[in-house]
Design a protein around this motif. Sequence first.
Motif, mmCIF file in Angstrom:
data_model
loop_
_atom_site.group_PDB
_atom_site.id
_atom_site.type_symbol
_atom_site.label_atom_id
_atom_site.label_comp_id
_atom_site.label_asym_id
_atom_site.label_seq_id
_atom_site.Cartn_x
_atom_site.Cartn_y
_atom_site.Cartn_z
ATOM 1 N N GLU A 50 0.866 -1.182 0.000
ATOM 2 C CA GLU A 50 0.000 0.000 0.000
ATOM 3 C C GLU A 50 0.908 1.239 0.000
ATOM 4 N N MET A 51 0.811 2.046 -1.082
ATOM 5 C CA MET A 51 1.792 3.126 -1.277
ATOM 6 C C MET A 51 1.857 4.129 -0.127
ATOM 7 N N SER A 105 0.590 7.994 -13.154
ATOM 8 C CA SER A 105 1.858 7.896 -12.425
ATOM 9 C C SER A 105 2.913 7.442 -13.412
ATOM 10 N N ASN A 106 4.169 7.438 -12.952
ATOM 11 C CA ASN A 106 5.207 6.804 -13.753
ATOM 12 C C ASN A 106 4.992 5.293 -13.773
ATOM 13 N N ILE A 107 4.957 4.712 -12.578
ATOM 14 C CA ILE A 107 4.825 3.253 -12.498
ATOM 15 C C ILE A 107 4.059 2.870 -11.234
ATOM 16 N N THR A 108 2.825 3.311 -11.136
ATOM 17 C CA THR A 108 1.857 2.989 -10.062
ATOM 18 C C THR A 108 2.228 3.553 -8.686
ATOM 19 N N GLU A 109 3.131 4.548 -8.643
ATOM 20 C CA GLU A 109 3.515 5.045 -7.317
ATOM 21 C C GLU A 109 2.420 5.892 -6.665
ATOM 22 N N ASN A 110 1.352 6.203 -7.398
ATOM 23 C CA ASN A 110 0.224 6.872 -6.754
ATOM 24 C C ASN A 110 -0.849 5.875 -6.321
ATOM 25 N N GLY A 111 -0.480 4.594 -6.361
ATOM 26 C CA GLY A 111 -1.437 3.561 -5.984
ATOM 27 C C GLY A 111 -2.185 3.053 -7.210
ATOM 28 N N ILE A 112 -2.458 1.770 -7.244
ATOM 29 C CA ILE A 112 -3.093 1.165 -8.417
ATOM 30 C C ILE A 112 -4.531 1.670 -8.569
ATOM 31 N N GLN A 113 -5.137 2.129 -7.456
ATOM 32 C CA GLN A 113 -6.518 2.628 -7.527
ATOM 33 C C GLN A 113 -6.603 3.855 -8.431
ATOM 34 N N ALA A 114 -5.511 4.656 -8.445
ATOM 35 C CA ALA A 114 -5.509 5.890 -9.228
ATOM 36 C C ALA A 114 -5.462 5.604 -10.731
#
Lengths: 147, 446
Positions: free
Chosen positions: A44-45, B235-244
Amino acid sequence: MTYSTSGIPIRRYRASLRAIPLHFAAACFTGALITDIAYSQTAEMTWANFSAWLLTAGLLLGGLAVLAGLVDLARGRFRFAGGAALLYVLGNIAVFVVSLFNAFIHSRDAWTSVVPTGLALSVVAFVLMILVAVCGSITERRIAGGY
Amino acid sequence: MTMHSVARHAIPAAVLLASTALLLAGCSGDEPDPGSEIGPNPKLPEQSQYLIPPMHVAKVVGWKDGETPKVASGLKIQALASGLKHPRSVYSLPNGDILAVESVAPPEASAKRPKDLIMGFVQSLATGGSGGGNEASNRITLLRDADGDGVAEVHDVFLDHLNSPFGVVLVGNDLYVANTDAIVRYPYVPGETKITDPGIVLTELPGGPIDHHWTKSLTANEDGSLLYVGVGSNSNITENGIQAEKDRAAIWEVDRQTGRHRIYASGLRNPNGLSIEPQTKALWTVVNERDELGPNLVPDYMTSVKDGAFYGWPYSYYGQNVDPRVMPQRPDMVAKAIAPDYALSSHVAPLGMAFSKGTSLPQDYASGAFVGEHGSWNRNAFNGYKVVFVPFNGGKPDGSPKDVVTGFLDDQEQARGRPVGVALDKSGALLVADDVGNTVWRVSAQ
């Protein structure tokens, strides 16, 4: 034979200036270890973001602690009283350097910002901080006149 | 203890810090030539993740009077219109009028980590900073060159108060504008230089609060019944969370009558320049691939877009090359991922594409696609910052890209301009939107 006996010294407790930022920095780096573990378990980020902020805050406070330590030194509130004191200084520097690397690792994106290198560095910093704490308390005792 | 011993103990610390600095510096440099990763079968190097990623953006200096980009031999270039405000794309109307879409990026989402603050600053350098030329625009300007001398006499605000617009397409008398959060339809009357109608939202698109890749490219299929819109990743590579990433990194197909939409193809990190290939009528796009895996990874590309296909992002790139930064990993998705058609080299940032059908440029440009490469930030040696031509044969790329418009960087590697969207005007000349040079360039046969 006569011996000269020293009187019981009466000392005013002189708190060190560095202790405050150093303890907050230690709390931040310990927090980063905890949030790194949380991220490694959840992916979870939010947890990884917490770690990045904690490392940044810890480094800023660590920088303050260096300045405060120099003030302590100038005012006689820190002395290189034996090997423990040297280890204490070098240990603190090592924690700072490891955490600096760790902050850069944490600036990567997503999973590899924490696992495996970031988490490993957080563990290393944490272990170093425990050693530093032990060396620090020995040093404090020596400076206070204990042994 | 004396000051002397302080100095003695300070030395190891200094050495330690100096070696740290050296190590950090050692992570940059040594970038092999990216030329081997152009074409249908790019050679992909090993991944290398950075301690500090290169953030090398050309400082924006703008064009001085009389300066222009350079063009290939047999061509000439002139400013169709200058003094625009951050023109990102151009669209050619059937009567010869040109629409210049001037837009500013939507507001940044709140910083989620310290890196966001630094990246925000670097991005502001890339787009010209807060200084001149980047004032609020978010409008479309109509340019008209009635006397055909290559310079527009008419500059009229055609549509104003838009929300970070990018794509435009005209179907019949319906003009569709892709704002960052919706496709809006306006009634178009040929010859008019202003639209006052408020427009009707056809379909809402993923916008904020996080709106990382915000440019929504737009085109229509051959009979005009369907629209295709590019929706970039968040995001570049999901660093904002996959939900985004819900419904993002995809090309949507939108029914023009009803606004109903579906995902036409996915796994496309930031698709732009959506165009219909004139021979096969296939949909093509240029895509900005992921950053921070090395100076020569991952090559940006152009590809035909197959219905229902998955092109890898975020789980893998160029087929089955797994990206270790994504967790949980999805072997099932990686297995489905297909490789794109043609690599354009890493970090060149293609943001515009136009097929050359109907061009009045020399024969060399008769069949192929022009691609606007906005230019790199994630490598030390600049890559892109030019418009290239990829020759096509039988509806497929055939041969190496040829530089058409260059010279956006000056001798000191400062950006006088950066190319974005491209289009052909009614006469068949090539138009290039230059977002930091605040110009629309017109390239024609000499």
